[in-house]
Design a protein around this motif. Sequence first.
Motif, PDB file in Angstrom:
ATOM      1  N   ARG A 148       0.821  -1.211   0.000  1.00  0.00           N
ATOM      2  CA  ARG A 148       0.000   0.000   0.000  1.00  0.00           C
ATOM      3  C   ARG A 148       0.854   1.260   0.000  1.00  0.00           C
ATOM      4  O   ARG A 148       0.353   2.355  -0.281  1.00  0.00           O
ATOM      5  N   LEU A 149       2.137   1.129   0.327  1.00  0.00           N
ATOM      6  CA  LEU A 149       3.036   2.278   0.253  1.00  0.00           C
ATOM      7  C   LEU A 149       3.299   2.700  -1.188  1.00  0.00           C
ATOM      8  O   LEU A 149       3.645   3.853  -1.448  1.00  0.00           O
ATOM      9  N   ILE A 150       3.149   1.748  -2.106  1.00  0.00           N
ATOM     10  CA  ILE A 150       3.426   2.050  -3.508  1.00  0.00           C
ATOM     11  C   ILE A 150       2.444   3.110  -3.995  1.00  0.00           C
ATOM     12  O   ILE A 150       1.221   2.919  -3.943  1.00  0.00           O
ATOM     13  N   ASP A 151       2.974   4.215  -4.468  1.00  0.00           N
ATOM     14  CA  ASP A 151       2.205   5.360  -4.981  1.00  0.00           C
ATOM     15  C   ASP A 151       1.437   6.113  -3.896  1.00  0.00           C
ATOM     16  O   ASP A 151       0.652   7.015  -4.214  1.00  0.00           O
ATOM     17  N   ALA A 152       1.632   5.759  -2.619  1.00  0.00           N
ATOM     18  CA  ALA A 152       1.027   6.558  -1.552  1.00  0.00           C
ATOM     19  C   ALA A 152       1.683   7.938  -1.519  1.00  0.00           C
ATOM     20  O   ALA A 152       2.860   8.093  -1.841  1.00  0.00           O
ATOM     21  N   VAL A 153       0.908   8.939  -1.140  1.00  0.00           N
ATOM     22  CA  VAL A 153       1.425  10.303  -1.074  1.00  0.00           C
ATOM     23  C   VAL A 153       2.035  10.549   0.305  1.00  0.00           C
ATOM     24  O   VAL A 153       1.446  10.193   1.335  1.00  0.00           O
ATOM     25  N   PHE A 154       3.222  11.151   0.333  1.00  0.00           N
ATOM     26  CA  PHE A 154       3.903  11.512   1.572  1.00  0.00           C
ATOM     27  C   PHE A 154       4.106  13.030   1.584  1.00  0.00           C
ATOM     28  O   PHE A 154       4.642  13.589   0.619  1.00  0.00           O
ATOM     29  N   ALA A 155       3.691  13.676   2.658  1.00  0.00           N
ATOM     30  CA  ALA A 155       3.953  15.108   2.817  1.00  0.00           C
ATOM     31  C   ALA A 155       5.342  15.286   3.405  1.00  0.00           C
ATOM     32  O   ALA A 155       5.639  14.757   4.473  1.00  0.00           O
ATOM     33  N   VAL A 156       6.207  16.016   2.708  1.00  0.00           N
ATOM     34  CA  VAL A 156       7.585  16.186   3.169  1.00  0.00           C
ATOM     35  C   VAL A 156       7.878  17.655   3.468  1.00  0.00           C
ATOM     36  O   VAL A 156       7.424  18.553   2.758  1.00  0.00           O
ATOM     37  N   THR A 157       8.615  17.854   4.543  1.00  0.00           N
ATOM     38  CA  THR A 157       9.098  19.179   4.930  1.00  0.00           C
ATOM     39  C   THR A 157      10.549  19.017   5.348  1.00  0.00           C
ATOM     40  O   THR A 157      10.886  18.070   6.070  1.00  0.00           O
ATOM     41  N   ALA A 158      11.401  19.918   4.888  1.00  0.00           N
ATOM     42  CA  ALA A 158      12.833  19.794   5.169  1.00  0.00           C
ATOM     43  C   ALA A 158      13.473  21.170   5.163  1.00  0.00           C
ATOM     44  O   ALA A 158      12.904  22.134   4.639  1.00  0.00           O
ATOM     45  N   PRO A 159      14.680  21.292   5.747  1.00  0.00           N
ATOM     46  CA  PRO A 159      15.386  22.572   5.694  1.00  0.00           C
ATOM     47  C   PRO A 159      15.718  22.942   4.246  1.00  0.00           C
ATOM     48  O   PRO A 159      15.795  22.067   3.371  1.00  0.00           O
ATOM     49  N   PRO A 160      15.921  24.219   3.980  1.00  0.00           N
ATOM     50  CA  PRO A 160      16.275  24.657   2.631  1.00  0.00           C
ATOM     51  C   PRO A 160      17.490  23.890   2.102  1.00  0.00           C
ATOM     52  O   PRO A 160      18.483  23.707   2.801  1.00  0.00           O
ATOM     53  N   GLY A 161      17.364  23.412   0.886  1.00  0.00           N
ATOM     54  CA  GLY A 161      18.459  22.701   0.247  1.00  0.00           C
ATOM     55  C   GLY A 161      18.527  21.229   0.554  1.00  0.00           C
ATOM     56  O   GLY A 161      19.280  20.485  -0.092  1.00  0.00           O
ATOM     57  N   LEU A 162      17.767  20.763   1.555  1.00  0.00           N
ATOM     58  CA  LEU A 162      17.829  19.353   1.942  1.00  0.00           C
ATOM     59  C   LEU A 162      16.553  18.584   1.593  1.00  0.00           C
ATOM     60  O   LEU A 162      16.417  17.408   1.931  1.00  0.00           O
ATOM     61  N   LEU A 163      15.646  19.264   0.901  1.00  0.00           N
ATOM     62  CA  LEU A 163      14.405  18.620   0.495  1.00  0.00           C
ATOM     63  C   LEU A 163      14.642  17.367  -0.357  1.00  0.00           C
ATOM     64  O   LEU A 163      13.920  16.367  -0.197  1.00  0.00           O
ATOM     65  N   PRO A 164      15.653  17.363  -1.255  1.00  0.00           N
ATOM     66  CA  PRO A 164      15.873  16.149  -2.057  1.00  0.00           C
ATOM     67  C   PRO A 164      16.137  14.899  -1.230  1.00  0.00           C
ATOM     68  O   PRO A 164      15.835  13.788  -1.676  1.00  0.00           O
ATOM     69  N   ILE A 165      16.692  15.050  -0.036  1.00  0.00           N
ATOM     70  CA  ILE A 165      16.944  13.884   0.811  1.00  0.00           C
ATOM     71  C   ILE A 165      15.614  13.263   1.227  1.00  0.00           C
ATOM     72  O   ILE A 165      15.414  12.040   1.127  1.00  0.00           O
ATOM     73  N   ALA A 166      14.692  14.103   1.716  1.00  0.00           N
ATOM     74  CA  ALA A 166      13.386  13.605   2.133  1.00  0.00           C
ATOM     75  C   ALA A 166      12.634  13.008   0.955  1.00  0.00           C
ATOM     76  O   ALA A 166      12.006  11.942   1.064  1.00  0.00           O
ATOM     77  N   GLN A 167      12.692  13.679  -0.181  1.00  0.00           N
ATOM     78  CA  GLN A 167      11.994  13.169  -1.361  1.00  0.00           C
ATOM     79  C   GLN A 167      12.567  11.834  -1.820  1.00  0.00           C
ATOM     80  O   GLN A 167      11.828  10.920  -2.207  1.00  0.00           O
ATOM     81  N   ALA A 168      13.888  11.689  -1.759  1.00  0.00           N
ATOM     82  CA  ALA A 168      14.527  10.443  -2.181  1.00  0.00           C
ATOM     83  C   ALA A 168      14.118   9.289  -1.280  1.00  0.00           C
ATOM     84  O   ALA A 168      13.872   8.171  -1.759  1.00  0.00           O
ATOM     85  N   LEU A 169      14.028   9.521   0.021  1.00  0.00           N
ATOM     86  CA  LEU A 169      13.602   8.475   0.938  1.00  0.00           C
ATOM     87  C   LEU A 169      12.188   8.007   0.623  1.00  0.00           C
ATOM     88  O   LEU A 169      11.896   6.802   0.642  1.00  0.00           O
ATOM     89  N   VAL A 170      11.313   8.939   0.314  1.00  0.00           N
ATOM     90  CA  VAL A 170       9.935   8.590  -0.031  1.00  0.00           C
ATOM     91  C   VAL A 170       9.900   7.758  -1.307  1.00  0.00           C
ATOM     92  O   VAL A 170       9.225   6.719  -1.383  1.00  0.00           O
ATOM     93  N   VAL A 171      10.637   8.189  -2.314  1.00  0.00           N
ATOM     94  CA  VAL A 171      10.669   7.460  -3.584  1.00  0.00           C
ATOM     95  C   VAL A 171      11.209   6.051  -3.373  1.00  0.00           C
ATOM     96  O   VAL A 171      10.712   5.080  -3.965  1.00  0.00           O
ATOM     97  N   GLU A 172      12.217   5.915  -2.518  1.00  0.00           N
ATOM     98  CA  GLU A 172      12.775   4.588  -2.245  1.00  0.00           C
ATOM     99  C   GLU A 172      11.746   3.661  -1.613  1.00  0.00           C
ATOM    100  O   GLU A 172      11.797   2.445  -1.808  1.00  0.00           O
ATOM    101  N   MET A 173      10.816   4.217  -0.860  1.00  0.00           N
ATOM    102  CA  MET A 173       9.762   3.404  -0.257  1.00  0.00           C
ATOM    103  C   MET A 173       8.618   3.141  -1.220  1.00  0.00           C
ATOM    104  O   MET A 173       7.659   2.446  -0.880  1.00  0.00           O
TER     105      MET A 173
END
Length: 309
Positions: A148-173
Motif C-alpha cells: 500500500r506504500l506504492i504510490d502513496a502520497v507523503f507530505a515532506v518538509t525539510a530545511p532549505p536545500g535538503l528537500l531532495p533527501i526527504a523526497q529520495a527516501l519517499v521514492v525509495e519506499m
Amino acid sequence: MDDVRGHAVNGNTRRPGRLRIGVVGAGKVGAVLAAALREAGHEIVAASGVSEETLSRIDALLPGVPVADPDEVVRAAELVLLTVPDDAIGPVAAGLAKVEAWRPGQLVVHTSGRHGIDVLAEHATPGIVPLAIHPAMTFTGTSMDRPRLIDAVFAVTAPPGLLPIAQALVVEMGGEPIVVEEWDRPLYHAALVHGANHVVTAVAQASQVLSRIGIEEPARVLGPLIHASVDGALRDAPGAVSTLTGPVVRGDAGTVAAHLRALEGQPEALFAYRAMARATADLALSGGRIGPAQYADLIATLGTEGMGD
C-alpha cells in the motif's frame, strides 16, 4: 561511525549511499517504513520497543534487527526514524539530547502529519538534519501495509536545500512526495483528519441509527451509497458540488426537520447531523445548487443549537 559502503544487508552487499537506520518507536508506522527502507538496501541497525505487540512486530517485519534502548538506537544510526506519537516527539527528542545521544549531521525523520521540522530543531541537538515525512494512509502494522506504500502520497518538509533527501527516501519506499511548508502542516493534517477520520465517525453513527431500528447489516445498506458518494466527491474535488445529493441540496427543509425530530433521542448523531447539514448548505449555496431563500429556510430549520450562540 563505520563507513556506509560494503556492509551486508539481508545477504547482499550494501550499495553506495545506503544508510544505517535506527527506529525509535517501532509502532505500526515505524516498523513498516523501516521494512520498506530495508528492502531499498538500507541497513536497519536497531529498533526500540517494550510492549509485546511492538516486539512481535519487530520480529515479523524486521527479522534479525536487535532491540535496544532508544539512546543506543540513536547512537548506532546515521538516520533515525523517530516514529512516536505527535505529542511525544518533542519530549523524546529532548530526552535523547539530555543523554547526548544525538550528534550533528545526523538525519532525524519523524512521521507526524501535524508537525514540521521545528519540533525536532527545537528539542534535539543543534546540527542534526530534521526531516518531516508523513504518509497519507492508515497502517495496520503488518506486511499488508508494504504494497500500500506504492504510490502513496507523503507530505515532506525539510530545511532549505535538503528537500531532495526527504523526497529520495519517499521514492525509495515507493511513495510520491509532495512538499508541505512548515506553517501549513497543521492545516494539512486537519484536512486529512476531517476527510478521513470524521467519515469513519459519520459511518459509525449512521450504522448505529440503522441498528436501533432493527437493520441487522447496516453496511449492506450504507455501503453502495457511501462508496458512490466518496468516489464522486474525490473525482470532483475540491468543490465536489455536483456530487452533492440529499434533502439539503434539494432545499427540502421539511425533510431536514423530520430528521432532526427523529434523531432527538440520539444526541451525538443529532449534533453531527446539524453541523454537517449546515456545512452542506453552505457548499450548496456557494455552488449554486440552492438559492438564498432555500438556504435561509434550511438554516432556520437547523437552528443554532450546538453552535455556541
